[in-house]
Motif scaffolding. Sequence first.
Motif, mmCIF file in Angstrom:
data_model
loop_
_atom_site.group_PDB
_atom_site.id
_atom_site.type_symbol
_atom_site.label_atom_id
_atom_site.label_comp_id
_atom_site.label_asym_id
_atom_site.label_seq_id
_atom_site.Cartn_x
_atom_site.Cartn_y
_atom_site.Cartn_z
ATOM 1 N N CYS A 13 35.240 -5.067 62.805
ATOM 2 C CA CYS A 13 36.441 -4.938 63.710
ATOM 3 C C CYS A 13 37.596 -4.676 62.991
ATOM 4 C CB CYS A 13 36.585 -5.249 64.677
ATOM 5 S SG CYS A 13 37.008 -6.983 64.341
ATOM 6 N N GLY A 14 37.202 -5.193 61.914
ATOM 7 C CA GLY A 14 39.410 -4.663 60.828
ATOM 8 C C GLY A 14 39.029 -3.499 60.142
ATOM 9 N N PRO A 15 39.900 -3.016 59.127
ATOM 10 C CA PRO A 15 40.547 -2.062 58.242
ATOM 11 C C PRO A 15 39.064 -1.976 57.324
ATOM 12 C CG PRO A 15 41.973 -4.052 57.602
ATOM 13 C CD PRO A 15 41.208 -4.782 58.626
ATOM 14 N N GLY A 16 39.846 -0.461 56.637
ATOM 15 C CA GLY A 16 38.810 -0.224 55.444
ATOM 16 C C GLY A 16 37.997 -0.052 56.502
ATOM 17 N N ALA A 17 36.192 -0.629 56.014
ATOM 18 C CA ALA A 17 34.645 -0.348 55.887
ATOM 19 C C ALA A 17 34.757 -0.297 57.376
ATOM 20 C CB ALA A 17 33.436 -0.107 55.156
ATOM 21 N N MET A 18 35.328 -1.106 58.230
ATOM 22 C CA MET A 18 35.321 -1.355 59.415
ATOM 23 C C MET A 18 36.058 -0.940 60.058
ATOM 24 S SD MET A 18 35.730 -5.849 58.711
ATOM 25 C CE MET A 18 36.424 -5.681 57.111
ATOM 26 N N LYS A 19 36.847 0.371 59.795
ATOM 27 C CA LYS A 19 37.639 0.820 60.889
ATOM 28 C C LYS A 19 37.443 2.610 60.332
ATOM 29 C CE LYS A 19 42.354 2.890 61.476
ATOM 30 N NZ LYS A 19 43.992 2.241 61.363
ATOM 31 N N GLY A 20 37.384 2.804 59.079
ATOM 32 C CA GLY A 20 36.400 3.795 58.880
ATOM 33 C C GLY A 20 35.186 4.884 59.904
ATOM 34 N N PRO A 21 34.596 3.824 59.175
ATOM 35 C CA PRO A 21 33.580 4.435 60.101
ATOM 36 C C PRO A 21 33.644 4.681 62.299
ATOM 37 C CG PRO A 21 32.822 2.747 59.205
ATOM 38 C CD PRO A 21 33.746 2.635 59.054
ATOM 39 N N MET A 22 34.532 4.054 62.844
ATOM 40 C CA MET A 22 35.093 4.043 63.836
ATOM 41 C C MET A 22 35.617 5.189 64.247
ATOM 42 S SD MET A 22 35.751 0.085 65.137
ATOM 43 C CE MET A 22 34.135 -0.853 65.784
ATOM 44 N N LYS A 23 36.864 5.664 62.861
ATOM 45 C CA LYS A 23 37.653 6.579 63.523
ATOM 46 C C LYS A 23 36.542 8.003 63.245
ATOM 47 C CE LYS A 23 42.605 8.099 61.871
ATOM 48 N NZ LYS A 23 43.316 6.969 60.573
ATOM 49 N N GLY A 24 36.306 8.326 62.102
ATOM 50 C CA GLY A 24 35.270 9.683 62.111
ATOM 51 C C GLY A 24 34.172 9.803 63.240
ATOM 52 N N THR B 240 33.455 6.329 54.939
ATOM 53 C CA THR B 240 33.611 6.031 55.326
ATOM 54 C C THR B 240 33.011 6.915 57.066
ATOM 55 O OG1 THR B 240 35.408 4.934 56.448
ATOM 56 C CG2 THR B 240 33.550 3.966 54.362
ATOM 57 N N LYS B 241 34.874 7.079 57.180
ATOM 58 C CA LYS B 241 35.034 8.362 57.941
ATOM 59 C C LYS B 241 33.578 9.915 58.192
ATOM 60 C CE LYS B 241 39.070 9.427 57.323
ATOM 61 N NZ LYS B 241 40.533 9.708 57.625
ATOM 62 N N GLN B 242 33.186 10.017 57.482
ATOM 63 C CA GLN B 242 32.646 10.835 57.007
ATOM 64 C C GLN B 242 31.016 10.601 58.196
ATOM 65 O OE1 GLN B 242 32.720 12.770 53.140
ATOM 66 N NE2 GLN B 242 34.539 12.750 53.187
ATOM 67 N N VAL B 243 30.339 9.343 57.079
ATOM 68 C CA VAL B 243 29.495 9.192 57.830
ATOM 69 C C VAL B 243 29.506 8.697 59.224
ATOM 70 C CG1 VAL B 243 27.931 6.584 57.354
ATOM 71 C CG2 VAL B 243 28.571 8.017 55.733
ATOM 72 N N GLY B 244 30.573 8.325 59.570
ATOM 73 C CA GLY B 244 30.933 7.363 60.887
ATOM 74 C C GLY B 244 30.391 8.889 62.121
ATOM 75 N N TYR B 245 31.074 9.828 60.879
ATOM 76 C CA TYR B 245 31.072 11.238 61.919
ATOM 77 C C TYR B 245 29.763 11.693 62.502
ATOM 78 C CZ TYR B 245 31.835 16.240 62.333
ATOM 79 O OH TYR B 245 31.751 17.761 62.993
ATOM 80 N N GLU B 246 29.291 11.902 61.006
ATOM 81 C CA GLU B 246 27.789 12.096 61.002
ATOM 82 C C GLU B 246 26.914 11.737 62.584
ATOM 83 O OE1 GLU B 246 26.398 14.864 60.341
ATOM 84 O OE2 GLU B 246 28.498 15.835 58.981
ATOM 85 N N LEU B 247 26.991 9.880 61.630
ATOM 86 C CA LEU B 247 26.371 9.639 63.075
ATOM 87 C C LEU B 247 26.606 9.574 64.616
ATOM 88 C CD1 LEU B 247 26.866 5.788 60.922
ATOM 89 C CD2 LEU B 247 24.580 7.582 61.316
ATOM 90 N N ALA B 248 27.932 10.640 65.218
ATOM 91 C CA ALA B 248 28.325 10.022 66.264
ATOM 92 C C ALA B 248 27.818 11.430 66.603
ATOM 93 C CB ALA B 248 29.635 9.583 66.021
ATOM 94 N N LEU B 249 28.121 12.679 65.666
ATOM 95 C CA LEU B 249 27.213 13.896 66.132
ATOM 96 C C LEU B 249 25.995 13.824 66.224
ATOM 97 C CD1 LEU B 249 28.815 15.894 63.416
ATOM 98 C CD2 LEU B 249 29.222 16.182 65.965
ATOM 99 N N ARG B 250 24.890 12.843 66.761
ATOM 100 C CA ARG B 250 23.970 12.363 66.859
ATOM 101 C C ARG B 250 23.740 10.881 67.722
ATOM 102 N NH1 ARG B 250 24.071 13.767 61.926
ATOM 103 N NH2 ARG B 250 22.477 15.835 60.641
ATOM 104 N N HIS B 251 24.835 11.336 68.286
ATOM 105 C CA HIS B 251 25.061 10.090 69.348
ATOM 106 C C HIS B 251 25.018 8.916 69.821
ATOM 107 C CE1 HIS B 251 25.302 13.602 72.419
ATOM 108 N NE2 HIS B 251 24.620 14.409 71.797
ATOM 109 N N LEU B 252 25.054 8.515 68.035
ATOM 110 C CA LEU B 252 24.822 6.655 67.813
ATOM 111 C C LEU B 252 26.371 6.144 67.989
ATOM 112 C CD1 LEU B 252 22.494 7.246 64.492
ATOM 113 C CD2 LEU B 252 22.292 6.397 67.180
ATOM 114 N N ASP B 253 26.101 4.550 68.423
ATOM 115 C CA ASP B 253 27.424 4.603 68.575
ATOM 116 C C ASP B 253 27.904 3.266 66.645
ATOM 117 O OD1 ASP B 253 28.067 5.558 70.488
ATOM 118 O OD2 ASP B 253 27.086 3.788 71.567
#
Length: 457
Positions: free
Chosen positions: A187-198, A169-182
């Motif tokens: 808002c919780g842990p796990g799959a809700m935190k990982g994309p934000m962290k990435g 989920t962190k890797q996906v969040g990272y790739e989304l942010a590289l494309r200027h996506l939010d």
Amino acid sequence: MSIDLIDAQVSSTGQFEILSKYEINRLSSESRGSQYQTFRNCSLAVLNSGGFMDDGKELLETFANFDISVVPTERSIKLQLKNAPASAFVDGKIISGIAEHLFAVLRDIIYVNSEITGSKLHDLTSSQGITDAVFHIMRNAGTFDRVRTPRLVVCWGGHSILSEEYDYTKQVGYELALRHLDICTGCGPGAMKGPMKGATIGHAKQRDRHGQYLGVTEPGIIAAEAPNAIVNQLVILPDIEKRLEAFVRTGHGIVVFPGGAGTAEEIIYLLGILLHEENKDQPFPVIFTGPPSATEYFVRIDEFIASTLGKEARSRYQIIIDNPQEVARQMSVGIQEVKSFRKATDDAYYFNWKLKVANEFQQPFIPTHESMLNLALHKSQEPYLLAANLRRAFSGVVSGNVKNEGIRMVEEYGPYELRGDSSIMRSIDIMLESFVKQQRMKLPGKEYVPCYKVISK
């Protein structure tokens, strides 16, 4: 296990820094009124952010002596905390992000709630009235930006997932942010935190200093999914139905990671809305994704959708396994289609007014043994209506798994019973049983006792 507690006063932040005498008195009096218990419980969940408990009943019992009150000052207010978790403080001072989230709780539970439920301006029995209420809550929280182009990706998934799934989920969040996506999550842990962290790393690499990390929750689930530290905008909707509507109206696309019954509920809700005749031409990118360990989860979900809602429902999503870059590319392309559609139809970028959300998806469903037993789980109805009832069934399972009131109800009266057509019951049973075998219904290491029974008519 010994738990450290602390008493403290927390100074106001954000919109609460400048208040009128009327607002000060109103907040002070209403905070001890009919919404006090909800205000207290949600505040405790925020203070427990990053803690070890994801069980609402356990959290409330552990901190049974916790109390919170609004203290008037000359120009604003403070929050008085008693017996609060010490983990929310550093050297006796509350962590800034947690303080912000505490005042978001005050805003949404006390201030906004009185404006919505206590006002004749919001007709919560009509579809438009409910949508207007969701809009009002989200706008009051400052989540809208009139000039911001579509870039908000809603990410759904479980709060208790495998470590490799969390890393994914962190890797996906990272790739989304590289494309200027939010990122928007529950808002919780796990799959809700990982994309934000990435996404924090992706935004930093792109020198994008305006990243939005929106957390959307509701009082019944917040104890199990306390806001993570990355959330920079927290909104608490009054119930699960308004929370789900907030996701689909503010988000421009949805990525679904592996989870459990709660994630299945969100998927069925979304597909039910997209199956409505009035939404057939509405672009809305939806991608199910995860590492190889998530393959079985999505196979079971896909089989369930095929057997209950049919081919049209399956056409509304993609499944991409173990390819974060492709997920981000496809989502970026899909959001450009959303932008073109909104521009052509003169719809707002920040809130999808044209999406049809039927009243069946908006009215709050309270899981009781009677309401669960009486769900219309048969195919002699429009697919979107079947989806609405399936969503309610999974909502009940989630309640019995993690929500305080649901856990207590099952303890007192036994498991919820689900009755319906044999083919649908078989599909539900197969999918939920697969979640149990994959340890997706509770934290790994805990023996799962089903809160439901599946019975064919």
